[in-house]
Design a protein around this motif. Sequence first.
Motif, short mmCIF file in Angstrom:
data_model
loop_
_atom_site.label_atom_id
_atom_site.label_comp_id
_atom_site.label_asym_id
_atom_site.label_seq_id
_atom_site.Cartn_x
_atom_site.Cartn_y
_atom_site.Cartn_z
N LEU A 173 0.84 -1.21 0.00
CA LEU A 173 0.00 0.00 0.00
C LEU A 173 0.87 1.26 0.00
O LEU A 173 0.37 2.37 0.17
CB LEU A 173 -0.91 0.00 1.24
N SER A 198 8.59 3.81 17.85
CA SER A 198 9.98 4.22 17.61
C SER A 198 10.32 4.18 16.13
O SER A 198 11.26 4.82 15.69
CB SER A 198 10.94 3.31 18.37
N CYS A 221 7.43 3.64 9.47
CA CYS A 221 6.23 2.81 9.41
C CYS A 221 5.03 3.59 8.90
O CYS A 221 4.96 4.81 9.02
CB CYS A 221 5.94 2.18 10.77
N GLU A 279 -1.76 -3.17 13.25
CA GLU A 279 -1.12 -3.74 14.44
C GLU A 279 -1.63 -3.12 15.74
O GLU A 279 -1.24 -3.54 16.81
CB GLU A 279 0.40 -3.53 14.38
N GLY A 323 1.63 1.03 19.37
CA GLY A 323 1.76 1.97 20.48
C GLY A 323 3.00 2.82 20.29
O GLY A 323 3.49 2.99 19.18
N GLY A 324 3.50 3.32 21.38
CA GLY A 324 4.69 4.15 21.34
C GLY A 324 5.00 4.56 22.76
O GLY A 324 4.34 4.12 23.69
N GLU A 351 -4.30 -7.17 11.83
CA GLU A 351 -3.10 -7.70 11.16
C GLU A 351 -3.33 -8.11 9.71
O GLU A 351 -2.76 -9.09 9.24
CB GLU A 351 -2.52 -8.87 11.98
N LEU A 369 -9.50 -6.99 6.46
CA LEU A 369 -9.70 -5.99 5.42
C LEU A 369 -8.36 -5.50 4.93
O LEU A 369 -7.39 -5.50 5.67
CB LEU A 369 -10.40 -4.74 6.00
N HIS A 407 3.34 -5.41 19.09
CA HIS A 407 3.96 -5.82 17.82
C HIS A 407 3.13 -6.82 17.04
O HIS A 407 3.42 -7.09 15.87
CB HIS A 407 5.36 -6.39 18.07
#
Lengths: 357, 497
Positions: free
Chosen positions: B104, B147, B152, B160, B163-164, B212, B216, B429
């Motif tokens: 994509l 990170s 990404c 997914e 987070g961060g 994941e 869709l 992850h």
Amino acid sequence: MSAPADAALSQLREQVLAAVASGTPLCIRGGGTKDFLGEARVGEVLDLRGVAGVVDYDPSELVITARAGTPLALIEALLAERGQHLAFEPPSFGADSTIGGVVAAGLAGPRRGSVGGVRDFVLGAHLLAVNGEVLRFGGRVMKNVAGFDLSRLFCGSLGVLGPLVELSLKVLPMPAVECTLEFELSAAAAVVAFNRWSRLPLPLSATSWFDGRARVRLSGVAPALEAACVSLGGRVLSGDESRCWWDDLRHYRLAFHANRAPLWRLSLPATAAPLALSGTGLIEWAGALRWLRTDEEPARVRAVVAAAGGSAACWYAPAGQPMFDVLPPAALALQRRLKAAFDPQALFSRGRLVVGL
Amino acid sequence: MPTSPPVALSDRSLRRDEVVAALRAVLPVDALLASPEELTPYECDGLSALRQVPLAVALPHTEDQVAAVLRCCRRLAVPVVARGAGTGLSGGALPHGDGIVLSLARLNGILALDPEAGTACVQPGVRNLAISEAAAPFGLYYAPDPSSQIACTIGGNVAENSGGVHCLKYGLTLHNVLAVRGYTMDGEEIICGGAAPEGPGLDLFPVVIGSEGLLLVIVEITVRLLPRPASARVVMASFDDVGRACDSVTAIIAAGIIPAGLEMMDRGATAAVEPFCRAGYDLTAAAILLIESDGTPIEVEDEIQRVSAIVRGAGAIAVAVSGSEAERLRFWSGRKNAFPAAGRISPDYYCMDGTIPRKHLARVLDEIRGLEQRYGLRCINVFHAGDGNLHPLILFDANAPGEWDRAEQFGTDILELCVALGGTITGEHGVGAEKIGSMCSQFTDGERAAFAAVKAAFDPAGLLNPAKLIPTLHRCAEYGRQRVHAGQLPFPELERF
Ligand SMILES: Cc1cc2nc3c(=O)[nH]c(=O)nc-3n(C[C@H](O)[C@H](O)[C@H](O)COP(=O)(O)OP(=O)(O)OC[C@H]3O[C@@H](n4cnc5c(N)ncnc54)[C@H](O)[C@@H]3O)c2cc1C
């Protein structure tokens, strides 16, 4: 599990298995305070009140786990003792309101606009499956992406996927201080102002507009609130006045709610322009929730709201009017397949969430 | 185990020719890769231990082309693996040998940014950081900050539920996305969520977030933008004991403080990053905590005071507070570069991602030290302590015989421990191909069957990212046998949660 709750769960399991064997529809019910919510209820009552009790609460984990029939009031009192709360401020329609009902109804209160809704605070859910097994989704930790996030799918499901028997919710510290500012504004000007303020780093925790008065609640530490009051201006409400207003708004206890004339709950993009509908209104969530008391034709209300990118729920309905908008055929087909994944005979809360499901 | 006859190479190339010809009919020439050298970069994601060459890679320019690719693959029963930037760490974008990769990356437009509503509508290939960059002129930003945010994509983040370091206060992708639009394998358009907070029927939104790529293919995302806090400062606290650092984490939360970030690094981690980040970490400390406060300057000052008092009370040997933006960034630099740093001190590293209740942090770190001995491999720890989300980095050398196998066993033991303590095998992850075995220990047959049934409701043919996330019964039987055989059922003393 405590012995009475265990016994209640076994009883529930037997009732479900018997209903599955005989093909009997079941109507899942907690305290029954939200019987009015959704489309017509059908089937034998499956009473969740016995499956009650707090399973785990450790304030430093920011999580509470309780069985579904635990009264909301009990949970809130327990959290308050430790200076915490359910930040999404669920409305309680009476002392019998249960935590399972809160999650299944998916209704959130004034803080929804700033901290999120029920879904955002659900971490885990246990479902009693049609084969009698208890399935556990999600968990008791803040971050969990193992498997599909089914615990949140149950929020607002009104039981169509089956009975929830245990829930884990994220809780937050109560704000140190709160205060409310009031402004004389038209509805349209209030929505513009709410959205402008929401884009600034201000400790906004709720907004409302009713009868020419816009109110803004600020939550946080005292010095930050003082600074925000200075920058926003407006009249500062007294502590009691402030608490009463947000409490009444949260629990639908205003005179506006008590009036049983047709009332609509409209969910909209917050910045949607004022709708071309007559009537009197009450606005929350910076414009994303608009209550409208109107005699307009239901079909017209739904069409106008849909055109504005929202959806309409007929809270006090004229007879024969479904509460919620109907789903387009393709969306309904997918939701039916999803329901069938959990409830192949369509026994649970049949047709209650949306017509045809 | 019933083995299928090996597919002759010629069969695979015939199939490839058929699929490529069909895709050529719906895609422009530059949107299809099929030669071996073109396919190599797509054979793995960020988890390079798992590799598979796909039949072809489709790189559509438009949403219509995405839908056409899906319909074409549906007709020919070709598995489709969606891919964003390929930074995933669980093999989620690992290709299927008989399928294609659907990248994509070229759908990378910011379609609308509404500063008044605080929303942006973007295509899936937009990089995470690019959203905040586009919003910056309006004083707004997109809060989740993995990170990997320079690389990404937001499509990958949604797939997914990434987070961060700031999700303790600002939430995960789920909490910061308003709507998602995508296509099912049948090429049917689905919209979940919306700018309006409520809608009729079941709310599919949370199921699609974090799915994941199994339900869709996402082509459009509406995100919520937040006002950039007026100020941010970070407290760096050093401890001579890991347990005391862990206790501080609990004490901060128990005091009613939700910091913007609450991260921990153990000595192995600070030692790895300091030589090339020069972040100023105390290398004699057993662990350091980085605790960020953000908000108005008054709020930040107030919180910093309270946090400093708590960590001192909990036995911090040194406490430093960033005095400038440059210093704040320097304190963070080591944390943000921890993964690359692990790559510098070791030929390879394996990043785990379990989450546990915070109160068990010290216990788990202790058990990990025991596992280091057992497997003869080092493990350094740098993680989202405030969320209880661990990132043990197991150091190994893929070229040394047996080391990858040991690293994998080591990692699996850590995940088993997380499950046993009431946690989860993945905090951010994803399961992907990597943790499919561990799904067998976290979930029962009935629970996994429910996942499979949900997948089938969206994708009856089972062609979207097959063999990921949901293990088959057979796979779980195999997993159980392997774990028992190796005599490696760890932590028998812990009651299964
Ligand atoms: C150095 C480093 C640091 C990292 N730090 C973090 C961190 O702090 N927090 C964190 O959560 N993660 C982190 N990650 C993991 C990774 O960056 C995230 O999982 C990220 O969201 C993946 O995005 P991507 O575009 O690379 O997706 P990919 O790896 O390409 O794909 C990931 C999954 O999403 C699916 N997918 C991708 N796009 C779509 C789409 N449009 N529609 C449907 N499915 C799709 C794929 O099929 C695959 O299953 C880190 C990775 C690295 C290498």
